[in-house]
Design a protein around this motif. Sequence first.
Motif, PDB file in Angstrom:
ATOM      1  N   GLY A  88     -56.931  24.251   3.107  1.00 32.43           N
ATOM      2  CA  GLY A  88     -57.617  23.046   3.557  1.00 32.43           C
ATOM      3  C   GLY A  88     -56.794  22.115   4.426  1.00 32.43           C
ATOM      4  N   LEU A  89     -55.530  22.426   4.597  1.00 35.03           N
ATOM      5  CA  LEU A  89     -54.657  21.538   5.361  1.00 35.03           C
ATOM      6  C   LEU A  89     -54.766  21.773   6.861  1.00 35.03           C
ATOM      7  CD1 LEU A  89     -51.462  21.708   3.149  1.00 35.03           C
ATOM      8  CD2 LEU A  89     -53.115  19.841   3.294  1.00 35.03           C
ATOM      9  N   ARG A  90     -54.565  20.684   7.617  1.00 34.41           N
ATOM     10  CA  ARG A  90     -54.539  20.741   9.080  1.00 34.41           C
ATOM     11  C   ARG A  90     -53.204  20.195   9.563  1.00 34.41           C
ATOM     12  NH1 ARG A  90     -57.813  16.959  11.205  1.00 34.41           N
ATOM     13  NH2 ARG A  90     -57.898  15.794   9.306  1.00 34.41           N
ATOM     14  N   PRO A  91     -52.789  20.558  10.760  1.00 35.85           N
ATOM     15  CA  PRO A  91     -51.518  20.039  11.277  1.00 35.85           C
ATOM     16  C   PRO A  91     -51.401  18.512  11.235  1.00 35.85           C
ATOM     17  CG  PRO A  91     -52.240  21.853  12.634  1.00 35.85           C
ATOM     18  CD  PRO A  91     -53.362  21.563  11.654  1.00 35.85           C
ATOM     19  N   GLN A  92     -52.507  17.809  11.404  1.00 32.89           N
ATOM     20  CA  GLN A  92     -52.464  16.344  11.361  1.00 32.89           C
ATOM     21  C   GLN A  92     -51.954  15.846  10.016  1.00 32.89           C
ATOM     22  OE1 GLN A  92     -54.916  18.260  12.388  1.00 32.89           O
ATOM     23  NE2 GLN A  92     -55.794  17.469  14.275  1.00 32.89           N
ATOM     24  N   HIS A  93     -52.214  16.595   8.946  1.00 32.11           N
ATOM     25  CA  HIS A  93     -51.758  16.186   7.624  1.00 32.11           C
ATOM     26  C   HIS A  93     -50.229  16.169   7.533  1.00 32.11           C
ATOM     27  CE1 HIS A  93     -55.907  17.627   6.236  1.00 32.11           C
ATOM     28  NE2 HIS A  93     -55.912  16.306   6.248  1.00 32.11           N
ATOM     29  N   GLY A  94     -49.581  16.866   8.431  1.00 34.64           N
ATOM     30  CA  GLY A  94     -48.125  16.877   8.457  1.00 34.64           C
ATOM     31  C   GLY A  94     -47.527  15.505   8.694  1.00 34.64           C
ATOM     32  N   ALA A  95     -48.263  14.606   9.328  1.00 37.23           N
ATOM     33  CA  ALA A  95     -47.768  13.246   9.546  1.00 37.23           C
ATOM     34  C   ALA A  95     -47.490  12.551   8.217  1.00 37.23           C
ATOM     35  CB  ALA A  95     -48.764  12.428  10.366  1.00 37.23           C
TER      36      ALA A  95
ATOM     37  N   ASP B 124     -56.382   9.432   2.729  1.00 41.46           N
ATOM     38  CA  ASP B 124     -57.715   9.591   2.133  1.00 41.46           C
ATOM     39  C   ASP B 124     -58.102  11.066   2.067  1.00 41.46           C
ATOM     40  OD1 ASP B 124     -58.009   6.834   1.882  1.00 41.46           O
ATOM     41  OD2 ASP B 124     -59.263   6.636   3.694  1.00 41.46           O
ATOM     42  N   GLU B 125     -57.899  11.779   3.173  1.00 37.77           N
ATOM     43  CA  GLU B 125     -58.243  13.204   3.220  1.00 37.77           C
ATOM     44  C   GLU B 125     -57.398  14.008   2.235  1.00 37.77           C
ATOM     45  OE1 GLU B 125     -57.914  14.626   7.253  1.00 37.77           O
ATOM     46  OE2 GLU B 125     -59.359  13.143   7.993  1.00 37.77           O
ATOM     47  N   LEU B 126     -56.094  13.732   2.210  1.00 36.58           N
ATOM     48  CA  LEU B 126     -55.203  14.461   1.304  1.00 36.58           C
ATOM     49  C   LEU B 126     -55.515  14.155  -0.157  1.00 36.58           C
ATOM     50  CD1 LEU B 126     -51.914  14.121   3.344  1.00 36.58           C
ATOM     51  CD2 LEU B 126     -53.127  16.259   2.829  1.00 36.58           C
ATOM     52  N   GLU B 127     -55.960  12.943  -0.411  1.00 43.40           N
ATOM     53  CA  GLU B 127     -56.350  12.576  -1.777  1.00 43.40           C
ATOM     54  C   GLU B 127     -57.601  13.373  -2.181  1.00 43.40           C
ATOM     55  OE1 GLU B 127     -56.151   8.442  -4.224  1.00 43.40           O
ATOM     56  OE2 GLU B 127     -57.202   8.365  -2.304  1.00 43.40           O
ATOM     57  N   GLN B 128     -58.558  13.481  -1.273  1.00 46.70           N
ATOM     58  CA  GLN B 128     -59.774  14.258  -1.555  1.00 46.70           C
ATOM     59  C   GLN B 128     -59.462  15.737  -1.756  1.00 46.70           C
ATOM     60  OE1 GLN B 128     -62.256  13.280   1.804  1.00 46.70           O
ATOM     61  NE2 GLN B 128     -63.203  11.557   0.744  1.00 46.70           N
ATOM     62  N   LEU B 129     -58.446  16.241  -1.047  1.00 40.91           N
ATOM     63  CA  LEU B 129     -58.053  17.643  -1.168  1.00 40.91           C
ATOM     64  C   LEU B 129     -57.160  17.899  -2.388  1.00 40.91           C
ATOM     65  CD1 LEU B 129     -57.277  18.362   2.595  1.00 40.91           C
ATOM     66  CD2 LEU B 129     -59.160  19.351   1.252  1.00 40.91           C
ATOM     67  N   GLY B 130     -56.736  16.840  -3.062  1.00 43.41           N
ATOM     68  CA  GLY B 130     -55.938  16.992  -4.269  1.00 43.41           C
ATOM     69  C   GLY B 130     -54.443  17.090  -4.055  1.00 43.41           C
TER      70      GLY B 130
ATOM     71  N   ALA C 110     -49.242  17.770  -8.332  1.00 40.39           N
ATOM     72  CA  ALA C 110     -48.617  19.086  -8.529  1.00 40.39           C
ATOM     73  C   ALA C 110     -48.951  19.991  -7.343  1.00 40.39           C
ATOM     74  CB  ALA C 110     -49.077  19.709  -9.842  1.00 40.39           C
ATOM     75  N   ARG C 111     -50.181  19.922  -6.868  1.00 35.54           N
ATOM     76  CA  ARG C 111     -50.588  20.721  -5.690  1.00 35.54           C
ATOM     77  C   ARG C 111     -49.794  20.289  -4.457  1.00 35.54           C
ATOM     78  NH1 ARG C 111     -54.241  24.197  -3.963  1.00 35.54           N
ATOM     79  NH2 ARG C 111     -55.349  23.931  -2.002  1.00 35.54           N
ATOM     80  N   GLY C 112     -49.604  18.986  -4.310  1.00 40.30           N
ATOM     81  CA  GLY C 112     -48.832  18.473  -3.187  1.00 40.30           C
ATOM     82  C   GLY C 112     -47.369  18.889  -3.262  1.00 40.30           C
ATOM     83  N   LEU C 113     -46.800  18.850  -4.446  1.00 39.06           N
ATOM     84  CA  LEU C 113     -45.407  19.282  -4.612  1.00 39.06           C
ATOM     85  C   LEU C 113     -45.261  20.771  -4.302  1.00 39.06           C
ATOM     86  CD1 LEU C 113     -44.477  17.298  -7.842  1.00 39.06           C
ATOM     87  CD2 LEU C 113     -43.575  16.909  -5.529  1.00 39.06           C
ATOM     88  N   ASP C 114     -46.247  21.569  -4.710  1.00 39.19           N
ATOM     89  CA  ASP C 114     -46.218  22.998  -4.396  1.00 39.19           C
ATOM     90  C   ASP C 114     -46.254  23.210  -2.888  1.00 39.19           C
ATOM     91  OD1 ASP C 114     -46.518  25.925  -5.239  1.00 39.19           O
ATOM     92  OD2 ASP C 114     -48.318  25.644  -3.999  1.00 39.19           O
ATOM     93  N   GLN C 115     -47.127  22.493  -2.212  1.00 37.32           N
ATOM     94  CA  GLN C 115     -47.223  22.599  -0.754  1.00 37.32           C
ATOM     95  C   GLN C 115     -45.916  22.188  -0.108  1.00 37.32           C
ATOM     96  OE1 GLN C 115     -47.162  19.813   1.527  1.00 37.32           O
ATOM     97  NE2 GLN C 115     -47.249  21.237   3.231  1.00 37.32           N
ATOM     98  N   MET C 116     -45.310  21.115  -0.580  1.00 41.11           N
ATOM     99  CA  MET C 116     -44.061  20.625   0.004  1.00 41.11           C
ATOM    100  C   MET C 116     -42.950  21.665  -0.149  1.00 41.11           C
ATOM    101  SD  MET C 116     -44.443  16.677  -1.346  1.00 41.11           S
ATOM    102  CE  MET C 116     -42.806  16.111  -0.949  1.00 41.11           C
ATOM    103  N   GLU C 117     -42.865  22.274  -1.313  1.00 43.57           N
ATOM    104  CA  GLU C 117     -41.845  23.293  -1.554  1.00 43.57           C
ATOM    105  C   GLU C 117     -42.081  24.515  -0.661  1.00 43.57           C
ATOM    106  OE1 GLU C 117     -40.852  26.073  -5.303  1.00 43.57           O
ATOM    107  OE2 GLU C 117     -40.743  23.916  -5.714  1.00 43.57           O
ATOM    108  N   ARG C 118     -43.324  24.955  -0.573  1.00 43.06           N
ATOM    109  CA  ARG C 118     -43.650  26.111   0.264  1.00 43.06           C
ATOM    110  C   ARG C 118     -43.397  25.801   1.745  1.00 43.06           C
ATOM    111  NH1 ARG C 118     -46.869  30.124  -2.305  1.00 43.06           N
ATOM    112  NH2 ARG C 118     -47.379  29.524  -4.444  1.00 43.06           N
ATOM    113  N   SER C 119     -43.764  24.611   2.160  1.00 41.57           N
ATOM    114  CA  SER C 119     -43.573  24.199   3.546  1.00 41.57           C
ATOM    115  C   SER C 119     -42.092  24.201   3.910  1.00 41.57           C
ATOM    116  CB  SER C 119     -44.171  22.809   3.755  1.00 41.57           C
ATOM    117  OG  SER C 119     -43.979  22.372   5.065  1.00 41.57           O
ATOM    118  N   ASP C 120     -41.263  23.661   3.030  1.00 41.78           N
ATOM    119  CA  ASP C 120     -39.820  23.655   3.278  1.00 41.78           C
ATOM    120  C   ASP C 120     -39.290  25.080   3.437  1.00 41.78           C
ATOM    121  OD1 ASP C 120     -39.781  20.893   3.145  1.00 41.78           O
ATOM    122  OD2 ASP C 120     -38.895  20.806   1.128  1.00 41.78           O
TER     123      ASP C 120
END
Length: 149
Positions: free
Chosen positions: A39-46, A77-83, A103-113
């Motif tokens: 569900g993520l888009r490049p804009q969410h990277g900001a 707002d979008e990231l909050e809706q996506l969890g 927890a979902r955000g932390l997982d994404q951050m770890e994977r992204s790194d």
Amino acid sequence: MRRSERKQQEPDLGVLASRLLFGVQSELFATLAQQGHAGLRPQHGAVLAHLDAEGSRATDLARHSGQHKQVVGKLVDELEQLGYVERRPDPTDRRAKLIVPTARGLDQMERSDAIVAGIEERAASAVGAEAYATFKDLLRRVSAHQRGG
């Protein structure tokens, strides 16, 4: 020579920077999608690229990303809706809110790194570790100069 041909043969800083940005974003978000973060888009990277695990204020995210606070607010707002994030009161300032990864955000951050580290390792392997380190240093300096810092 036509302008478009010249830009292809002798790309300027803007063209080179956008090619690099879009290439990294494309690989990063395609790989994240394969790993369960579709569900993520490049804009969410900001937001996500500058978010601290302990939480960050929206004003700090805006400053670090170079985006307007309103844009960051919409992305949060979008990231909050996506969890991926939640808003919590800032314990150091009752008027402020912290944007905190779930927890979902932390997982994404770890994977992204890890994904970006792989991209960087391949780039360093392609041009040599010393050349890549010099490139990153120069890119950091040019970027700081452009931003006035």
